[in-house]
Design a protein around this motif. Sequence first.
Motif, PDB file in Angstrom:
ATOM      1  N   GLU A  21      45.716  17.176  25.312  1.00  0.00           N
ATOM      2  CA  GLU A  21      45.617  18.618  25.035  1.00  0.00           C
ATOM      3  C   GLU A  21      44.328  19.189  25.649  1.00  0.00           C
ATOM      4  O   GLU A  21      44.344  20.203  26.323  1.00  0.00           O
ATOM      5  N   ARG A  22      43.251  18.501  25.353  1.00  0.00           N
ATOM      6  CA  ARG A  22      41.944  18.978  25.768  1.00  0.00           C
ATOM      7  C   ARG A  22      41.818  18.978  27.301  1.00  0.00           C
ATOM      8  O   ARG A  22      41.381  19.954  27.893  1.00  0.00           O
ATOM      9  N   THR A  23      42.238  17.879  27.883  1.00  0.00           N
ATOM     10  CA  THR A  23      42.158  17.811  29.343  1.00  0.00           C
ATOM     11  C   THR A  23      43.025  18.892  29.966  1.00  0.00           C
ATOM     12  O   THR A  23      42.625  19.539  30.944  1.00  0.00           O
ATOM     13  N   THR A  24      44.213  19.098  29.404  1.00  0.00           N
ATOM     14  CA  THR A  24      45.098  20.123  29.946  1.00  0.00           C
ATOM     15  C   THR A  24      44.392  21.464  29.957  1.00  0.00           C
ATOM     16  O   THR A  24      44.425  22.181  30.955  1.00  0.00           O
ATOM     17  N   PHE A  25      43.722  21.742  28.841  1.00  0.00           N
ATOM     18  CA  PHE A  25      43.089  23.052  28.753  1.00  0.00           C
ATOM     19  C   PHE A  25      41.964  23.188  29.771  1.00  0.00           C
ATOM     20  O   PHE A  25      41.918  24.130  30.548  1.00  0.00           O
ATOM     21  N   PHE A  26      41.053  22.181  29.757  1.00  0.00           N
ATOM     22  CA  PHE A  26      39.861  22.356  30.597  1.00  0.00           C
ATOM     23  C   PHE A  26      40.128  22.119  32.073  1.00  0.00           C
ATOM     24  O   PHE A  26      39.481  22.716  32.925  1.00  0.00           O
ATOM     25  N   ARG A  27      41.091  21.264  32.384  1.00  0.00           N
ATOM     26  CA  ARG A  27      41.316  20.939  33.796  1.00  0.00           C
ATOM     27  C   ARG A  27      42.393  21.806  34.437  1.00  0.00           C
ATOM     28  O   ARG A  27      42.416  21.967  35.642  1.00  0.00           O
ATOM     29  N   VAL A  28      43.342  22.280  33.616  1.00  0.00           N
ATOM     30  CA  VAL A  28      44.464  23.021  34.195  1.00  0.00           C
ATOM     31  C   VAL A  28      44.437  24.500  33.803  1.00  0.00           C
ATOM     32  O   VAL A  28      44.320  25.377  34.660  1.00  0.00           O
ATOM     33  N   VAL A  29      44.515  24.747  32.502  1.00  0.00           N
ATOM     34  CA  VAL A  29      44.688  26.135  32.054  1.00  0.00           C
ATOM     35  C   VAL A  29      43.453  26.986  32.381  1.00  0.00           C
ATOM     36  O   VAL A  29      43.561  28.066  32.963  1.00  0.00           O
ATOM     37  N   PHE A  30      42.259  26.485  32.028  1.00  0.00           N
ATOM     38  CA  PHE A  30      41.043  27.271  32.192  1.00  0.00           C
ATOM     39  C   PHE A  30      40.801  27.647  33.663  1.00  0.00           C
ATOM     40  O   PHE A  30      40.547  28.816  33.967  1.00  0.00           O
ATOM     41  N   PRO A  31      40.914  26.674  34.585  1.00  0.00           N
ATOM     42  CA  PRO A  31      40.709  27.052  35.996  1.00  0.00           C
ATOM     43  C   PRO A  31      41.740  28.073  36.486  1.00  0.00           C
ATOM     44  O   PRO A  31      41.409  28.939  37.296  1.00  0.00           O
ATOM     45  N   VAL A  32      42.976  27.996  35.981  1.00  0.00           N
ATOM     46  CA  VAL A  32      43.991  28.944  36.420  1.00  0.00           C
ATOM     47  C   VAL A  32      43.611  30.359  36.012  1.00  0.00           C
ATOM     48  O   VAL A  32      43.953  31.329  36.678  1.00  0.00           O
ATOM     49  N   MET A  33      42.871  30.456  34.920  1.00  0.00           N
ATOM     50  CA  MET A  33      42.499  31.782  34.433  1.00  0.00           C
ATOM     51  C   MET A  33      41.257  32.336  35.118  1.00  0.00           C
ATOM     52  O   MET A  33      40.629  33.263  34.609  1.00  0.00           O
ATOM     53  N   ALA A  34      40.903  31.807  36.285  1.00  0.00           N
ATOM     54  CA  ALA A  34      39.659  32.214  36.947  1.00  0.00           C
ATOM     55  C   ALA A  34      39.454  33.729  37.013  1.00  0.00           C
ATOM     56  O   ALA A  34      38.349  34.212  36.724  1.00  0.00           O
ATOM     57  N   PRO A  35      40.470  34.521  37.379  1.00  0.00           N
ATOM     58  CA  PRO A  35      40.224  35.970  37.453  1.00  0.00           C
ATOM     59  C   PRO A  35      39.823  36.550  36.100  1.00  0.00           C
ATOM     60  O   PRO A  35      38.931  37.396  36.023  1.00  0.00           O
ATOM     61  N   ILE A  36      40.486  36.049  35.044  1.00  0.00           N
ATOM     62  CA  ILE A  36      40.131  36.533  33.706  1.00  0.00           C
ATOM     63  C   ILE A  36      38.694  36.132  33.377  1.00  0.00           C
ATOM     64  O   ILE A  36      37.920  36.930  32.848  1.00  0.00           O
ATOM     65  N   ASN A  37      38.327  34.908  33.729  1.00  0.00           N
ATOM     66  CA  ASN A  37      36.959  34.459  33.457  1.00  0.00           C
ATOM     67  C   ASN A  37      35.951  35.391  34.095  1.00  0.00           C
ATOM     68  O   ASN A  37      34.940  35.753  33.500  1.00  0.00           O
ATOM     69  N   MET A  38      36.246  35.782  35.320  1.00  0.00           N
ATOM     70  CA  MET A  38      35.335  36.674  36.038  1.00  0.00           C
ATOM     71  C   MET A  38      35.210  38.004  35.296  1.00  0.00           C
ATOM     72  O   MET A  38      34.105  38.522  35.087  1.00  0.00           O
ATOM     73  N   ILE A  39      36.373  38.531  34.889  1.00  0.00           N
ATOM     74  CA  ILE A  39      36.341  39.809  34.167  1.00  0.00           C
ATOM     75  C   ILE A  39      35.537  39.660  32.886  1.00  0.00           C
ATOM     76  O   ILE A  39      34.703  40.506  32.549  1.00  0.00           O
ATOM     77  N   VAL A  40      35.752  38.553  32.176  1.00  0.00           N
ATOM     78  CA  VAL A  40      35.047  38.345  30.910  1.00  0.00           C
ATOM     79  C   VAL A  40      33.543  38.264  31.143  1.00  0.00           C
ATOM     80  O   VAL A  40      32.759  38.849  30.382  1.00  0.00           O
ATOM     81  N   ILE A  41      33.154  37.566  32.208  1.00  0.00           N
ATOM     82  CA  ILE A  41      31.716  37.471  32.484  1.00  0.00           C
ATOM     83  C   ILE A  41      31.136  38.859  32.720  1.00  0.00           C
ATOM     84  O   ILE A  41      30.112  39.238  32.144  1.00  0.00           O
ATOM     85  N   VAL A  42      31.842  39.632  33.546  1.00  0.00           N
ATOM     86  CA  VAL A  42      31.329  40.969  33.845  1.00  0.00           C
ATOM     87  C   VAL A  42      31.289  41.828  32.579  1.00  0.00           C
ATOM     88  O   VAL A  42      30.296  42.510  32.299  1.00  0.00           O
ATOM     89  N   VAL A  43      32.367  41.763  31.800  1.00  0.00           N
ATOM     90  CA  VAL A  43      32.416  42.546  30.563  1.00  0.00           C
ATOM     91  C   VAL A  43      31.243  42.164  29.653  1.00  0.00           C
ATOM     92  O   VAL A  43      30.553  43.023  29.096  1.00  0.00           O
ATOM     93  N   THR A  44      30.990  40.866  29.549  1.00  0.00           N
ATOM     94  CA  THR A  44      29.915  40.404  28.671  1.00  0.00           C
ATOM     95  C   THR A  44      28.556  40.903  29.155  1.00  0.00           C
ATOM     96  O   THR A  44      27.746  41.404  28.365  1.00  0.00           O
TER      97      THR A  44
END
Lengths: 448, 298
Positions: B206-229
């Motif tokens: 579960e954990r590996t799936t999240f950090f290795r697969v799901v999280f990287p796929v969400m890169a555009p969202i991560n960028m938006i979140v960083i900027v928003v923060t």
Amino acid sequence: MTRHASEADYLASLVPPSVRGVSRRTLLRGAVGAGTLFAAPALLAACGGDSGSSGGGKATGTVTLGSNQSDAVPKAAVQAVVDAFQKANSGLTVKVNTIDHNTFQENINNYLQGSPDDVFTWFSGYRMRFFASKSLAGDVSDVWKNLQGMSDALKKASTGDDGKQYFVPSTYYPWAVFYRKSVFAKYGYQAPKTLDELKSLGAQMKKDGLVPIAFGDKDGWPAMGTFDQLNLRINGYDFHVSLMAGKEPWNSDKVKKVFDTWAGLLDLHQPDSLGRTWQEAAQALQQKKAGTYILGSFVAQQFKAGAEQEDLDFFNFPEIDSNIGADAIDAPIDGYMMSKRPKNQAGAAKLLGYLGSADAQNLAVKADPSVIATSDKADQSAYTPLQKKSVEFVKQAKSIAQFLDRDTRPDFASTVMIPAIQSFIKNPKDVDGLVNTIEKQKQSIFAS
Amino acid sequence: MARRPKYKGIDHLSPVDRVVVGLMIAIPTLLVLWLVWLPAIASVLLSFTNWDGIGPISGAKVIGLKNYSDVVNIYPPFWPAVQHNLIWLAALFLVATPFGLFLAVLLDRELRGSRVFQTAIYLPVVLSLALIGFIWQLIYSRDQGLINQVTGSTIDWYGDQRYNLWAALLAASWRHVGYIMLLYLAGLKGVDPSLREAARVDGASERTTFFRVVFPVMAPINMIVIVVTVIEALRAFDLVWVINKGRNGLELISTLVTSNIVGEASRIGFGSAMATIMLIVSSVFVALYLRVMMKEQR
């Protein structure tokens, strides 16, 4: 928008309404101007309140009155005076535009440069003269010709740098050390005459489970009153005036002594003062949790009229240096000014004349018995004991100062002194560092 | 329904349409120039003057960099304000944002009642920060507040400078968490379920799936979140202004700008200098963001 969005708009408003008309060009000029930086402050000012009114240059019509008396008691006092004025002058209506006290004070520059009310509440002191010299206030010398019972000192306090009058005094109130008679009687306390007596009284109050000196400085200005009292006792009135005018260095031993003396008194003050408003501190006195409170006599507003207010008494802040004595006090004068170009000049002058009269002041001090009338002709027989004592107290004083933030530049008072005094209350140990930063900022501000 | 001819480029538009398109471009451009760029440039220019906000601007004297040296050297609230802005940024970035992500992951699992939680957590975002300041006042108040009533302590949460920054941060985070949660929830819903399945088939936890697969796929969202923060941290203002006008332990650059410019002090030049410093700091983040976005598009 009720206030002008730009300088162009403001200039346009200086043309009398009869000449002006609303042309597309005016609108356009306003619109173009609004794009510049003027927009931001003006927009904020626009939230201040409505000031729309009609009326030409007749002695009838509507006069607008901008009032900063937003607390319940003084607000009722203004209303009582206005009602009486309208009754006596059937052709004139007065539209009172009450704005929150602090908001009014903070937006005063935008307010005066926008479309201010014909008559507005203000104080005597540096800022009154400052607005007069910047052509933001109307000359009321003609009103003064008909004012009766105003002392020369009051006239001087109403005069701008050019020798004309710009201010009509209404009421004033002394700053002193307030206490409840019942509390002093219960514990057998005596009003202290010297600093040492004040200290030993404080120590005794602590033993008796009281907070010796109620204290609240959330809004930043009440502690300036304590500074003033100490400064007037330690260095005297003349020094106060030059210090406020920027002519004396703040890092001198004289100012240091004020802060050092204050530091010695701080543990008698109510703790956590920076989160407390003056009203909350006054309630500590009212609820007999605190023994004394250094404030203006408006502290009475937090006491119920009648027996409770009659229980309120005060003594002069004790002498610290016998060479200086204790005959200088703070007694700020509140009153009214006229805007530079009132929409109803004749009406405004008439209203101001009334506001300066004994009749109007009788009503004002009756509705708000925490202040006293400036006019000698005012009826003192109806005064409460506190008001009677205030009159005596002001009379015996040899010199009367206004208040730190009324006697000096507003930018210095609000951006330098408020943070400085608050940081002193947080950390009373580093007086040297404190006065040096004040002095550096003072030099920069007073040089500009 | 009328049949429309196929669009063949701007040359084929009728004159009226061309005017309409022209206006549609010109008006927003003018608005941006007028409402964003003009005030920004004017602020920068004003920061070199000593204008006091009274009378014509031609009365202002140009005093070079004096405002800047005064801000940095002799204005005591400035450095605490910078420090508080940095603490604000760090707290949002290291605590509130990860917590929002955590809540999003939980809610994404379609637990029972997740709709209710979703609404409850998102609710503060709808409220203005000024209102949030007031709501928390009821909790923090020294004499009547919930915390002190329950625990019997006499801590002045908003007034004591040892605590008030953290108290304000908690209130701000309360809102920020909801915002971030919603952004990530949208991101998580957008992740292709087949990716997770593939990861599971490959034997990832579960954990590996999240950090290795799901999280990287969400890169555009991560960028938006960083900027928003980052933006939230820099523009933090309303909350502390409601509490105590940004004094006494709650100094932020934005409140100093406001108290110098808007109040009766009217130190327009001096306040503009601080506003310009803020502008430069934000520009750095905006530039970084744009660089990443441009790279992605290429």
